[in-house]
Write a protein that holds these residues in place. Structure first.
Motif, PDB file in Angstrom:
ATOM      1  N   ARG A  86      -0.181  -0.714   1.050  1.00  0.00           N
ATOM      2  CA  ARG A  86      -0.943  -0.287   0.328  1.00  0.00           C
ATOM      3  C   ARG A  86      -2.392  -1.246   0.814  1.00  0.00           C
ATOM      4  O   ARG A  86      -1.970  -1.943   0.504  1.00  0.00           O
ATOM      5  CB  ARG A  86      -0.738  -0.003  -1.019  1.00  0.00           C
ATOM      6  CG  ARG A  86       0.131   1.147  -1.222  1.00  0.00           C
ATOM      7  CD  ARG A  86      -0.067   1.634  -3.156  1.00  0.00           C
ATOM      8  NE  ARG A  86      -0.714   0.733  -3.384  1.00  0.00           N
ATOM      9  CZ  ARG A  86      -0.294   0.992  -4.491  1.00  0.00           C
ATOM     10  NH1 ARG A  86      -0.857   1.829  -4.842  1.00  0.00           N
ATOM     11  NH2 ARG A  86      -0.668  -0.696  -5.784  1.00  0.00           N
TER      12      ARG A  86
ATOM     13  N   GLU B 263      -4.345   5.332   5.052  1.00  0.00           N
ATOM     14  CA  GLU B 263      -3.401   6.480   5.531  1.00  0.00           C
ATOM     15  C   GLU B 263      -4.547   7.546   6.035  1.00  0.00           C
ATOM     16  O   GLU B 263      -5.325   7.632   5.321  1.00  0.00           O
ATOM     17  CB  GLU B 263      -2.176   6.418   4.393  1.00  0.00           C
ATOM     18  CG  GLU B 263      -1.559   7.888   4.641  1.00  0.00           C
ATOM     19  CD  GLU B 263      -0.348   7.663   4.032  1.00  0.00           C
ATOM     20  OE1 GLU B 263       0.651   7.338   4.146  1.00  0.00           O
ATOM     21  OE2 GLU B 263      -0.240   8.853   2.774  1.00  0.00           O
TER      22      GLU B 263
ATOM     23  N   PRO C 193       0.889   8.546   8.788  1.00  0.00           N
ATOM     24  CA  PRO C 193       1.286   8.335   6.873  1.00  0.00           C
ATOM     25  C   PRO C 193       1.210   6.385   7.096  1.00  0.00           C
ATOM     26  O   PRO C 193       1.204   6.177   8.522  1.00  0.00           O
ATOM     27  CB  PRO C 193       2.636   8.873   6.411  1.00  0.00           C
ATOM     28  CG  PRO C 193       3.319   9.039   7.129  1.00  0.00           C
ATOM     29  CD  PRO C 193       2.434  10.014   8.475  1.00  0.00           C
ATOM     30  N   VAL C 194       1.384   5.580   6.237  1.00  0.00           N
ATOM     31  CA  VAL C 194       1.090   4.424   6.277  1.00  0.00           C
ATOM     32  C   VAL C 194       2.469   4.141   5.231  1.00  0.00           C
ATOM     33  O   VAL C 194       2.864   4.352   3.396  1.00  0.00           O
ATOM     34  CB  VAL C 194       0.207   3.428   6.098  1.00  0.00           C
ATOM     35  CG1 VAL C 194       0.560   2.224   5.627  1.00  0.00           C
ATOM     36  CG2 VAL C 194      -1.046   3.725   6.837  1.00  0.00           C
TER      37      VAL C 194
END
Ligand code: SAH
Length: 257
Positions: free
Chosen positions: A148, A138, A142-143
């Motif tokens: 994650r 990120e 954004p991711v």
């Protein structure tokens, strides 16, 4: 008609035959100037209008396509690598749908394939990894939370990180938090398949220092996993003398090697 075309990773002869034909027939070309090799534009028609989308907004890109369509011209939208990977094509297609403008897609060689070629690497080595996680860390974009780096790293599968070269310290930390050891092999491939290509093998722990040493800050891919430097892996069943396939009968006791 608009054709979304993958330009390939850099070398101008890595565009597909179909992509090259579409380019040579186009009346208008809108190319992603930050990463598409300008050499690809040498073979367009003399009267072709060329736009560099690096300086344009989505709305400006669509306006060019719309005007071309009104004049019954053919547009090629030339994206780096393969358009389906971080290509921002869906938003263009949705706006074309709203306007009733037809389009299609021509795939390209993604840079992650170019990077594997630079290292003569196989991403899916039996006994090591049979999956490739394509992702990014990120940054300003954004991711989703569920994606994650730490969670993907937990699988121990091969990982290819796009758009992450500016955040390598953070990347190493997250990979280690997820379970990769600091000495897990990794690689940095800069401008894969371009004349200025550079490829370095390092480890998860030395990604940042390696990039710094070679002044690599962008246009690079990070590859993580034991496939980068395998000490042992299983040979393929498909080509094993004892293994029967649709095309070849295996022989029991045939020599192993
Ligand atoms: N659609 C493209 C990716 C676009 S996103 C593809 O399929 O390759 C842009 C990112 O791709 C860059 O920041 C870099 O991480 C990577 N990239 C693109 N071309 C590259 C190349 N030739 N070598 C290494 N990385 C590249």
């Amino acid at each position: 008609m608009v054709h979304f075309v993958g330009a390939g990773p850099g070398a101008p002869d890595l565009i597909t035959v179909r992509g090259q034909r579409l380019l040579s027939e186009a009346d208008v070309v809108i190319y992603a100037g930050s990463l598409v090799n300008p050499k690809l534009l040498e073979h367009v028609k003399k009267e072709c209008d060329i736009y560099n989308s690096a300086r344009m907004t989505l709305e400006e890109v669509i306006a060019v396509m719309e005007n071309a369509e009104k004049a019954e011209l053919t547009t090629v939208r030339l994206h780096t690598g393969d358009p389906s990977i971080y290509g921002a094509v869906r938003e263009q297609m949705d706006l074309l749908d709203n306007r009733g403008i037809p389009y299609d897609s021509c795939p390209g060689v993604s840079s992650f394939c170019g990077a594997a070629a630079a290292l003569n690497l196989e991403y899916t080595l039996p006994g090591i990894s049979q999956s490739v996680v394509i992702t990014r860390i990120e940054g300003r974009t954004p991711v989703p939370d569920k994606e994650r780096i730490e969670d993907f790293a937990g699988h121990g599968a091969t990982m290819v990180l796009f758009l992450s070269t500016g955040l390598l310290g953070e990347l190493s930390e997250k990979l280690c938090m997820g379970g990769y050891k600091k000495d897990t092999p990794a690689a940095i491939v800069y401008k894969a398949t371009w004349p200025e290509e550079e490829a370095y093998i390092c480890t998860v722990g030395t990604l940042e220092i390696t990039a710094k040493k070679h002044n690599i800050t962008k246009t690079a891919l990070i590859i993580v996993g034991n496939v980068v430097l395998p000490d042992s892996y299983d040979r393929s069943k498909l080509y094993h003398p004892e293994f029967t396939t649709e095309f070849r009968r295996g022989r029991k006791g045939a020599e192993k090697s």
